[in-house]
Design an enzyme around this catalytic site. Structure first.
Site, PDB file in Angstrom:
ATOM      1  N   LYS A 192       0.655  -1.358  -0.048  1.00 15.23           N
ATOM      2  CA  LYS A 192      -0.093  -0.174   0.139  1.00 15.23           C
ATOM      3  C   LYS A 192       0.904   1.159   0.001  1.00 15.23           C
ATOM      4  O   LYS A 192       0.820   2.093  -0.749  1.00 15.23           O
ATOM      5  CB  LYS A 192      -0.949   0.017   1.006  1.00 15.23           C
ATOM      6  CG  LYS A 192      -2.039   0.990   1.103  1.00 15.23           C
ATOM      7  CD  LYS A 192      -2.974   0.953   2.500  1.00 15.23           C
ATOM      8  CE  LYS A 192      -3.731  -0.473   2.405  1.00 15.23           C
ATOM      9  NZ  LYS A 192      -4.355  -0.625   3.698  1.00 15.23           N
TER      10      LYS A 192
ATOM     11  N   ARG B  74      -3.176   2.789   8.584  1.00 13.28           N
ATOM     12  CA  ARG B  74      -3.635   1.452   8.153  1.00 13.28           C
ATOM     13  C   ARG B  74      -2.516   0.746   7.942  1.00 13.28           C
ATOM     14  O   ARG B  74      -1.340   1.328   7.821  1.00 13.28           O
ATOM     15  CB  ARG B  74      -4.172   1.679   6.681  1.00 13.28           C
ATOM     16  CG  ARG B  74      -5.527   2.368   6.768  1.00 13.28           C
ATOM     17  CD  ARG B  74      -5.795   2.528   5.090  1.00 13.28           C
ATOM     18  NE  ARG B  74      -6.887   3.880   4.884  1.00 13.28           N
ATOM     19  CZ  ARG B  74      -7.904   3.585   4.629  1.00 13.28           C
ATOM     20  NH1 ARG B  74      -8.404   2.372   4.275  1.00 13.28           N
ATOM     21  NH2 ARG B  74      -8.756   4.490   4.314  1.00 13.28           N
TER      22      ARG B  74
ATOM     23  N   GLY C  94      -8.189  -7.056   5.342  1.00 12.89           N
ATOM     24  CA  GLY C  94      -8.816  -7.317   6.629  1.00 12.89           C
ATOM     25  C   GLY C  94      -8.259  -8.073   7.630  1.00 12.89           C
ATOM     26  O   GLY C  94      -8.818  -8.263   8.709  1.00 12.89           O
TER      27      GLY C  94
ATOM     28  N   MET D 139      -5.162  -7.128   9.245  1.00 13.72           N
ATOM     29  CA  MET D 139      -4.686  -6.505  10.254  1.00 13.72           C
ATOM     30  C   MET D 139      -5.701  -4.968  10.404  1.00 13.72           C
ATOM     31  O   MET D 139      -6.739  -5.093   9.705  1.00 13.72           O
ATOM     32  CB  MET D 139      -3.278  -6.010   9.918  1.00 13.72           C
ATOM     33  CG  MET D 139      -2.572  -7.281  10.015  1.00 13.72           C
ATOM     34  SD  MET D 139      -1.023  -6.799   9.332  1.00 13.72           S
ATOM     35  CE  MET D 139      -1.230  -6.640   7.884  1.00 13.72           C
TER      36      MET D 139
ATOM     37  N   ARG E 249      -3.915  -1.549  -5.789  1.00 11.52           N
ATOM     38  CA  ARG E 249      -3.032  -2.629  -5.777  1.00 11.52           C
ATOM     39  C   ARG E 249      -3.642  -3.662  -6.713  1.00 11.52           C
ATOM     40  O   ARG E 249      -4.709  -3.410  -7.427  1.00 11.52           O
ATOM     41  CB  ARG E 249      -3.336  -3.325  -4.253  1.00 11.52           C
ATOM     42  CG  ARG E 249      -4.871  -3.757  -4.028  1.00 11.52           C
ATOM     43  CD  ARG E 249      -5.029  -4.243  -2.648  1.00 11.52           C
ATOM     44  NE  ARG E 249      -6.471  -4.431  -2.403  1.00 11.52           N
ATOM     45  CZ  ARG E 249      -6.899  -4.502  -1.121  1.00 11.52           C
ATOM     46  NH1 ARG E 249      -6.182  -4.245  -0.282  1.00 11.52           N
ATOM     47  NH2 ARG E 249      -8.138  -4.746  -1.163  1.00 11.52           N
TER      48      ARG E 249
ATOM     49  N   HIS F 259     -16.412  -8.503   2.969  1.00  9.35           N
ATOM     50  CA  HIS F 259     -15.344  -9.338   3.553  1.00  9.35           C
ATOM     51  C   HIS F 259     -15.542 -10.754   2.968  1.00  9.35           C
ATOM     52  O   HIS F 259     -14.615 -11.624   2.455  1.00  9.35           O
ATOM     53  CB  HIS F 259     -15.265  -9.218   5.074  1.00  9.35           C
ATOM     54  CG  HIS F 259     -14.474 -10.163   5.676  1.00  9.35           C
ATOM     55  ND1 HIS F 259     -14.442 -11.434   5.959  1.00  9.35           N
ATOM     56  CD2 HIS F 259     -12.848 -10.192   5.892  1.00  9.35           C
ATOM     57  CE1 HIS F 259     -13.422 -12.102   6.569  1.00  9.35           C
ATOM     58  NE2 HIS F 259     -12.537 -11.322   6.427  1.00  9.35           N
TER      59      HIS F 259
ATOM     60  N   SER G 242      13.120 -41.140  -6.345  1.00 11.39           N
ATOM     61  CA  SER G 242      11.889 -40.398  -5.991  1.00 11.39           C
ATOM     62  C   SER G 242      11.877 -40.296  -4.577  1.00 11.39           C
ATOM     63  O   SER G 242      11.803 -40.749  -3.539  1.00 11.39           O
ATOM     64  CB  SER G 242      10.653 -41.123  -6.538  1.00 11.39           C
ATOM     65  OG  SER G 242       9.311 -40.398  -6.344  1.00 11.39           O
TER      66      SER G 242
ATOM     67  N   CYS H  47       7.618 -37.292  -4.965  1.00 16.73           N
ATOM     68  CA  CYS H  47       6.309 -37.891  -4.998  1.00 16.73           C
ATOM     69  C   CYS H  47       5.636 -37.532  -3.737  1.00 16.73           C
ATOM     70  O   CYS H  47       4.403 -37.924  -3.489  1.00 16.73           O
ATOM     71  CB  CYS H  47       6.270 -39.136  -5.362  1.00 16.73           C
ATOM     72  SG  CYS H  47       7.050 -40.494  -4.299  1.00 16.73           S
TER      73      CYS H  47
ATOM     74  N   TYR I  37      11.134 -34.183 -12.299  1.00 16.20           N
ATOM     75  CA  TYR I  37       9.904 -34.218 -12.112  1.00 16.20           C
ATOM     76  C   TYR I  37       9.463 -33.997 -11.065  1.00 16.20           C
ATOM     77  O   TYR I  37       9.872 -34.234 -10.059  1.00 16.20           O
ATOM     78  CB  TYR I  37       9.225 -35.389 -13.030  1.00 16.20           C
ATOM     79  CG  TYR I  37       9.316 -36.731 -12.254  1.00 16.20           C
ATOM     80  CD1 TYR I  37       8.411 -36.965 -11.263  1.00 16.20           C
ATOM     81  CD2 TYR I  37      10.399 -37.518 -12.563  1.00 16.20           C
ATOM     82  CE1 TYR I  37       8.430 -38.289 -10.463  1.00 16.20           C
ATOM     83  CE2 TYR I  37      10.535 -38.745 -11.608  1.00 16.20           C
ATOM     84  CZ  TYR I  37       9.533 -38.874 -10.827  1.00 16.20           C
ATOM     85  OH  TYR I  37      10.006 -39.998 -10.077  1.00 16.20           O
TER      86      TYR I  37
HETATM   87  C1  PEP Z   1       6.319 -40.385   0.981  1.00 17.85           C
HETATM   88  O1  PEP Z   1       6.713 -40.859   1.916  1.00 17.85           O
HETATM   89  O2  PEP Z   1       6.319 -39.334   0.763  1.00 17.85           O
HETATM   90  C2  PEP Z   1       5.841 -40.969   0.006  1.00 17.85           C
HETATM   91  C3  PEP Z   1       5.402 -40.510  -1.036  1.00 17.85           C
HETATM   92  O3  PEP Z   1       4.934 -42.415   0.476  1.00 17.85           O
HETATM   93  P1  PEP Z   1       3.967 -42.541   1.412  1.00 17.85           P
HETATM   94  O4  PEP Z   1       3.163 -41.248   1.614  1.00 17.85           O
HETATM   95  O5  PEP Z   1       3.062 -43.584   0.877  1.00 17.85           O
HETATM   96  O6  PEP Z   1       4.569 -43.061   2.699  1.00 17.85           O
END
Ligand code: PEP
Ligand code: MG
Length: 877
Positions: A24, A94, A103, A105, A338, A456, A765, A832, A852
């Protein structure tokens, strides 16, 4: 050394000083530089806020001195003096953090009012009613916001007068009524605080600035920060700005406007205003405002100027602006601007339009949409068929799109509690306020009786992507009786209602919801993101249905198929239980033989759904407690199936009991004890691949992932069983094709010895759910219970299971990636754990060069966008 500057006049700053002056403050400075009519003032920096907290809640003397110095400069600029008996200076105070936290603060208006200045204002404006109204509002606001005195004590006094005089609305109060209120309010203040209401405007100012600093750490701000990834170390700036008045009579007014429609993105100024009102009247939703188009008819010259400024600001910031303005006796002022909050639909339309209009490059446009916001595009709408039959009971404003149904909850606490107990609730309120935030998060949707599109409830719901209908004036809500009444019918806490945030319709009962189709701007925008990003996005899916869903959302493969999840269904869990409780290899093989065909069929389904895209199949990793039967009937049935007595089976189950199953006999440890499990799974994977290769022609290259490895020898042992079985199955079928064997890195020891592990693993992974659990030593099942204390005490700001802890867990990932690459330079690396769908964690994965991320299907679009944003912000090859 030059001493640090803590306070800046608006004309001393600019837009690039956002971190120091807050959003702001930086924009007020920028607008001042652009020559836009802005009531002048100064900004106390975010560093002053941090210093205030570091100094144990005190404004340091040199900062105080600077504030007072800027105050006298402001008096010079405005030609008005604080507390003056002729033309007093009044200011607003403000908060303004680096990013807007609507909203969350505190704000204090009309500061500088006292017994002297009220008379001066009355005389000066020839409007004593206005003067006393401003004064009583100030006492109320100061008492509530700065001193924490209960608002109700003041509301009661107002109600008393209204009742005495038989009037309904505040604007029916006369000057005398307001004078009486001023003196009654001062009495309330004295009674509550033990001292008189402060008459010196400088004291008022210092108290107000401190209150804003303190409000940075109020509970709702902390919750909001956690939800929006805002670090507590940023602090808030405080803007002290000369007041202009929209409530000086019929030539005055106030409003909010967006340079484009925040719900649809349409290129047309959109907003609401109220004549003879103060800003809070519009935002609080107590009176229902007029659409901005009406102003064009009412005062064309002023509208033209207004329109010119709106366009200037949008062109300057190259983004849709959200502005507050006030007209004081015919003169227009802009109080703030803003980048406007907007729905996901609007965000996509605005971003693609701005590129078409030549205002932004595609890379710049990619940064204009919040990844998390895309969630709301994937949220349900009502099934057209069910909608035809649904009973429409009321209509409000379509404040935030989407559809929701649930039972009625009357307070935020109730919504939170019932949602925690697994109920679906719609929060129904007269209006919402910032302290309702947690209940709003927990609810399926939000329905309010009062308030416009900028109330709000509307603003916050849009930000969260939660469906909201606001300003539904036909409803009579009683919190006490816990009823909603409309058209003579009464609904209670056990009744379902359905709300449509795209139309504003409210229906009785539960209307079925369906997922929306994605097209148009979304497709264009996402195609830009896909071209830009370097990280691939896969999905965590255990069923063909989820996998297919993820592919429609743009998943490029399955990064994690949790095979144990394929066995939760009633008919399958029995076989898994039988396998787990088996005492002999024969028993186990018998159980496994029942599982094999199911497992093979599952893999065929997933391979087919992925149409040749890669699929990583994770071998069995069941924390035993999730699978063991506990109900007596289940144990009895299983015993019969296995030709055992109840007591025999019960004894085995008791033996298998683990004190800490998450660190128990799971993951590859099971395959070490019972290699026949890994063999069965390998057979299922390879036979399914052969089937789909033959029948569908997809070039399936199976990826087998061994979980929870901590020591190279574990992996070697299990891998050998897998490889032998692959060879056996391929030989039986007289085929040969590539396959890969990799592992999860989810135990700190594996991360640290990743160079060794990479000798055996073709891919890693990162299982950051377990890696976080094991690194922090926090149980992933129980941590939520005590983490809230950590947030409150500011030890942790974020749930490390939701947002990757880059300092600790992230370091382990980085080390493992580097070590893995030293052994195997082309090792394929992904993540993952849940963090694979979290934007800031995705940025981290991008920066350390993973190949990935893999996340749940509904988070795939957000992950694609987050990956593109990471590339724009941190380009990599
Ligand atoms: C993990 O541990 O991040 C995972 C993907 O395996 P799980 O959540 O099945 O233990
Ligand atoms: Mg795991």
């Amino acid at each position: 050394m030059e001493s640090k500057k803590y306070v800046y006049l608006f004309k001393e700053g600019n837009a690039s000083m956002r971190n120091l002056l807050g959003g702001k403050g930086a924009n007020l400075a920028e607008m001042t530089n652009l020559g836009i009519p802005v009531p002048q003032g100064f900004t106390v920096t975010t560093e002053a806020c941090n210093r205030y907290h570091d100094d144990g809640g005190k404004i340091a003397p040199e900062i105080m001195e600077e504030i007072l110095e800027k105050l006298s400069q402001l008096e010079e600029i405005t030609g008005k003096k604080f507390g003056n008996n002729e033309d007093p200076l009044l200011v607003s105070v403000r908060s303004g953090a680096r990013v807007s936290m609507p909203g969350m603060m505190d704000t204090i208006l009309n500061l500088g009012m006292n017994d002297v200045s009220v008379q001066a204002v009355a005389k000066l404006t020839n409007n004593p009613r206005f003067a006393y109204d401003s004064y009583r509002r100030f006492i109320q606001m100061f008492s509530d916001v700065v001193m924490g005195i209960d608002k109700r004590l003041f509301e009661d006094k107002i109600d008393d007068i209204k009742q005495e005089k038989g009037i309904k609305y505040d604007n029916e109060l006369t000057t005398e009524d307001l004078q009486r209120l001023v003196s009654e309010f001062k009495e309330v203040y004295k009674k509550e605080q033990g001292v008189d209401f402060p008459q010196d405007p400088k004291d008022q100012l210092v108290e107000a600035i401190e209150a804003v600093f303190k409000s940075w750490d109020n509970p709702r701000a902390i919750v909001y920060r956690r939800l929006n990834d805002i670090p507590g170390t940023w602090g808030t700036a405080v803007n002290v700005q000369q007041m202009v008045f929209g409530n000086k009579g019929d030539t005055s007014g106030t409003g909010v406007a967006f340079s484009r429609n925040p719900a649809t993105g349409e290129k047309k100024i959109y907003g609401e205003y109220l004549m003879n009102a103060q800003g809070e009247d519009v935002v609080a939703g107590i009176r229902t405002p007029q659409p901005i188009a009406k102003l064009a008819g009412q005062n064309p010259t002023l509208y033209k100027q207004f329109e010119g400024i709106v366009n200037t600001l949008e062109n300057h910031y190259k983004d849709m602006q959200d502005m507050e303005f006030t007209i004081e006796e015919g003169k227009l002022y802009f109080l703030q601007t803003r980048n406007g909050k907007r729905t996901a639909q609007a965000a996509l339309k605005v971003a693609t339009d701005l590129v078409d209009e030549g205002m932004l490059t595609k890379e710049e446009a990619i940064l204009k949409v919040e990844p998390k916001q895309l969630d709301s595009l994937l949220h349900p709408t009502f099934s057209a068929e069910d909608l035809k039959k649904a009973e429409l009971i009321a209509k409000g404003l379509p404040a935030s799109p989407g559809a929701a149904c649930g039972k009625i909850a009357f307070t935020a606490d109730e919504a939170k509690e019932r949602a925690n107990n697994g109920e679906k609730v719609v929060l129904v309120r007269l209006e919402t306020s910032p302290e309702d935030i947690e209940g709003m998060i927990a609810a399926q949707g939000i329905l309010t009786v009062r308030g416009g599109m900028t109330s709000h409830a509307a603003v916050v719901a849009r930000g969260m992507g939660t469906c909201c209908v606001a300003g539904c004036g036909e409803l009579r809500v009683s919190d006490e009786k816990r009823t909603v009444e409309v058209n003579g019918k009464v609904y209670g806490a056990e009744d379902w209602i359905s709300i449509d945030g795209s139309t504003g319709n409210v229906y009785a009962g539960a209307v079925k919801t369906v997922l929306p189709e994605i097209s148009g701007h979304f497709a264009t925008f996402m195609s830009w993101a896909d071209k830009i990003r370097k990280l691939q996005v896969r999905t965590n899916a255990d069923t063909p249905r989820d996998a297919k869903q993820a592919v429609t959302f743009g998943a490029e493969g399955v990064g994690l198929c949790r095979t144990e999840h394929m066995f939760f269904a009633e008919d399958r869990i029995k076989a898994v239980r039988e396998m787990i409780v088996s005492k002999t290899v024969e028993q186990r093989e018998k159980a496994l033989a029942k599982i094999l065909p199911m497992q093979k069929q599952d893999f065929i389904g997933i391979y087919e759904a992925l149409e040749g895209r890669p699929v990583t199949i994770r071998f069995l990793d069941p924390p035993l407690h999730e699978f063991l039967p506990t109900a007596e009937e289940d144990i009895r049935n299983l015993a019969a199936e296995m030709n055992l007595t109840f007591d025999e089976l019960k004894a085995t189950i008791d033996e298998l009991h683990e004190f800490n199953p998450m660190m128990g006999h799971r993951g590859c440890r099971l395959a070490v004890s019972y290699p026949e499990i890994a063999k069965m799974q390998t057979r299922a994977v390879i036979e399914a691949a052969i089937d789909v290769r033959n029948n569908k022609g997809y070039n399936i290259i199976p990826e087998i992932m061994i979980p929870l490895v901590g020591e190279i020898k574990e992996l070697q042992y299990v891998k050998k069983k897998v490889v032998d079985t692959v060879n056996e199955v391929m030989k039986e079928n007289n085929v040969k094709f590539d396959y890969h064997i990799g592992t999860m890195i989810e135990i700190p020891r594996a991360a640290i010895t990743a160079d060794e592990i990479a000798k055996e693993a073709e891919f890693f992974s990162f299982g950051t759910n377990d890696l976080t659990q094991m690194t922090f030593g926090f149980s992933r099942d129980d941590a939520a219970k005590f983490l809230k204390d950590y947030y409150e005490k500011k030890i942790y700001e974020q749930d490390p299971f939701a947002k990757l802890d880059q300092k600790g867990v992230g370091q382990l990932i980085k080390i493992a990636a580097e070590k893995g690459r030293t052994t195997r330079p082309d090792i394929h690396l992904g993540i993952c754990g849940e963090h694979g769908g979290d934007p800031s964690s995705i940025e981290f994965c991008h920066r350390i060069g993973l190949n990935y991320v893999s996340c749940s299907p509904f988070r795939v679009p957000a992950a694609r966008l987050a990956a593109a944003q990471a590339q724009v912000n941190f380009p990599r090859e």
